[in-house]
Enzyme design. Structure first.
Site, PDB file in Angstrom:
ATOM      1  N   ARG A  60      19.696  -1.825  21.038  1.00  0.00           N
ATOM      2  CA  ARG A  60      18.840  -0.644  20.909  1.00  0.00           C
ATOM      3  C   ARG A  60      19.225   0.173  19.673  1.00  0.00           C
ATOM      4  NH1 ARG A  60      18.412   4.772  24.437  1.00  0.00           N
ATOM      5  NH2 ARG A  60      16.286   5.345  23.892  1.00  0.00           N
ATOM      6  N   ASP A  65      18.040   2.585  14.355  1.00  0.00           N
ATOM      7  CA  ASP A  65      18.507   2.819  12.989  1.00  0.00           C
ATOM      8  C   ASP A  65      17.500   2.286  11.976  1.00  0.00           C
ATOM      9  OD1 ASP A  65      20.375   3.584  10.917  1.00  0.00           O
ATOM     10  OD2 ASP A  65      20.772   1.442  10.672  1.00  0.00           O
ATOM     11  N   VAL A  68      14.014   4.091  11.212  1.00  0.00           N
ATOM     12  CA  VAL A  68      14.033   5.409  10.559  1.00  0.00           C
ATOM     13  C   VAL A  68      14.893   5.314   9.306  1.00  0.00           C
ATOM     14  CG1 VAL A  68      14.531   7.866  10.839  1.00  0.00           C
ATOM     15  CG2 VAL A  68      13.836   6.501  12.828  1.00  0.00           C
ATOM     16  N   SER A  74      21.747   5.519   8.926  1.00  0.00           N
ATOM     17  CA  SER A  74      21.467   6.961   8.933  1.00  0.00           C
ATOM     18  C   SER A  74      21.613   7.539  10.336  1.00  0.00           C
ATOM     19  CB  SER A  74      20.068   7.240   8.379  1.00  0.00           C
ATOM     20  OG  SER A  74      19.087   6.504   9.087  1.00  0.00           O
ATOM     21  N   ASN A  89      16.786   9.908  20.539  1.00  0.00           N
ATOM     22  CA  ASN A  89      18.033   9.216  20.202  1.00  0.00           C
ATOM     23  C   ASN A  89      19.231   9.667  21.038  1.00  0.00           C
ATOM     24  OD1 ASN A  89      17.139   7.456  18.191  1.00  0.00           O
ATOM     25  ND2 ASN A  89      17.307   9.013  16.589  1.00  0.00           N
ATOM     26  N   THR A 188      14.794  -7.273  27.484  1.00  0.00           N
ATOM     27  CA  THR A 188      15.410  -8.123  28.502  1.00  0.00           C
ATOM     28  C   THR A 188      16.823  -7.656  28.830  1.00  0.00           C
ATOM     29  OG1 THR A 188      15.733 -10.436  29.136  1.00  0.00           O
ATOM     30  CG2 THR A 188      16.469  -9.824  26.932  1.00  0.00           C
TER      31      THR A 188
END
Length: 324
Positions: A60, A65, A68, A74, A89, A188
């Site tokens: 994830r 990351d 964006v 970042s 986030n 999954t």
């Protein structure tokens, strides 16, 4: 099925022909830090042994990351109004694994391996550790200097997105509809907070939940309502993205979708069009096909907005820029 396998593989490959250059290549650290990938893999492996939820968190993390500002770490920057402060986030995890790898690499190869590369490689290794395919990806990413909370919301998929909204966002990142279906398979693994799918239920004045999204399997919905009780629907309680094999990277996500057990509305949306439904069916019926296509899609994902050469920097700490 063999014809379908060829069609899908060709479709992915034809959409993305990557020209490897010296500044972004498979052997980028061969001379400067030859054990970099081994160290990262070792830390991801040991962290996952201690906490089986780590692979899902790292997977994830790379999505949030790369979508964006590109794949430039970042998201790792800490401070007021940085990407980490956006509500989308706040539930992202795995940062400590990236920082552990960074500290080890700074001791061995100071100011050489970027946090952006660590994130991409850690996510790659997380998939392999959890039973998925091991993929070769180039390295040479540099770390970005900008991290703004205001950039997050327009650039990440909301769990209530329609198919059109997801396609528009993925297209803006250079990713195809096929990539969207393949990369959605990341669900999954991992977990989600109850409020991430609350729009599929209705809460009455007394706090009782009822199912309003009839596309969701009723027995699965009942289990979700049980786990996300009235007092916890908007709290920190989490449920598994995949109710069957939550810690394994496999094709169960697609099987769940066909059984109407996709956790998010954005998951179920993949069944609304014949073209994407057919892809879901193919991946549900053939895990090898999914794994083959995952490699190409993941390569594209981890190449979004990559900074190289004189762009960005190699941070000494992933949490701050070097001039902070």
């Amino acid at each position: 099925m063999e014809n379908r396998r060829v069609i899908l593989s060709i479709a992915v490959s034809s959409l993305f022909v990557f020209s490897f250059v010296d500044s972004f290549s498979l052997d980028f650290y061969a001379a400067s830090c030859p054990s970099a990938e081994f160290i990262i893999r070792d830390i991801v492996t040991s962290s996952s042994s201690n906490d089986p939820s780590i692979p899902g968190k790292l997977l994830r993390l790379v999505f949030h990351d790369c979508f964006v500002e590109g794949c430039d770490a970042s998201l790792m920057l800490i401070g007021n109004n940085t990407e980490q402060t956006d509500p989308g986030n706040r539930s992202v995890g795995g940062y400590s694994v990236i920082e552990s790898a960074k500290r080890a690499l700074e001791l061995l190869c100071p100011e050489t391996v970027s946090c952006a590369d660590i994130i991409a490689l850690a996510a790659r290794d997380a998939v392999g550790i959890a039973g998925g395919p091991m993929v070769q990806i180039p390295t040479g990413r540099r770390d970005g200097m900008v991290s703004l909370a205001s950039n997050v919301r327009p650039n990440i998929v909301d769990t209530s997105f329609t198919m059109d909204e997801m396609v528009k966002l993925f297209t803006s990142k250079g990713l195809s509809v096929l990539d969207l279906v393949i990369l959605s398979g990341a669900h999954t693994m991992g977990v989600a907070h109850c409020n991430a799918f609350r729009d599929r239920f209705q809460q009455d004045a007394e706090g009782r939940l009822t199912l309003v999204d009839k596309t969701l399997d009723s027995s699965y919905a009942a289990e979700l309502m049980k786990q996300c009780s009235t007092s916890t629907m908007a709290s920190t309680i989490t449920v598994n993205n995949d109710p069957e094999t939550p810690m394994v990277f496999d094709n169960q996500y697609y099987r769940n979708l066909l059984a109407h057990k996709g956790l998010f509305q954005s998951d179920s949306a993949l069944l609304n069009e014949n073209s994407t439904r057919t892809m879901v069916e193919d991946f549900a019926n053939d895990q090898e096909l999914f794994f083959e296509n995952w490699g190409q899609a993941f390569l594209k994902l981890t190449s979004v907005g990559v900074k190289t050469e004189d762009e960005g920097e190699i941070r000494r700490s992933c949490a701050s820029t070097n001039n902070a």
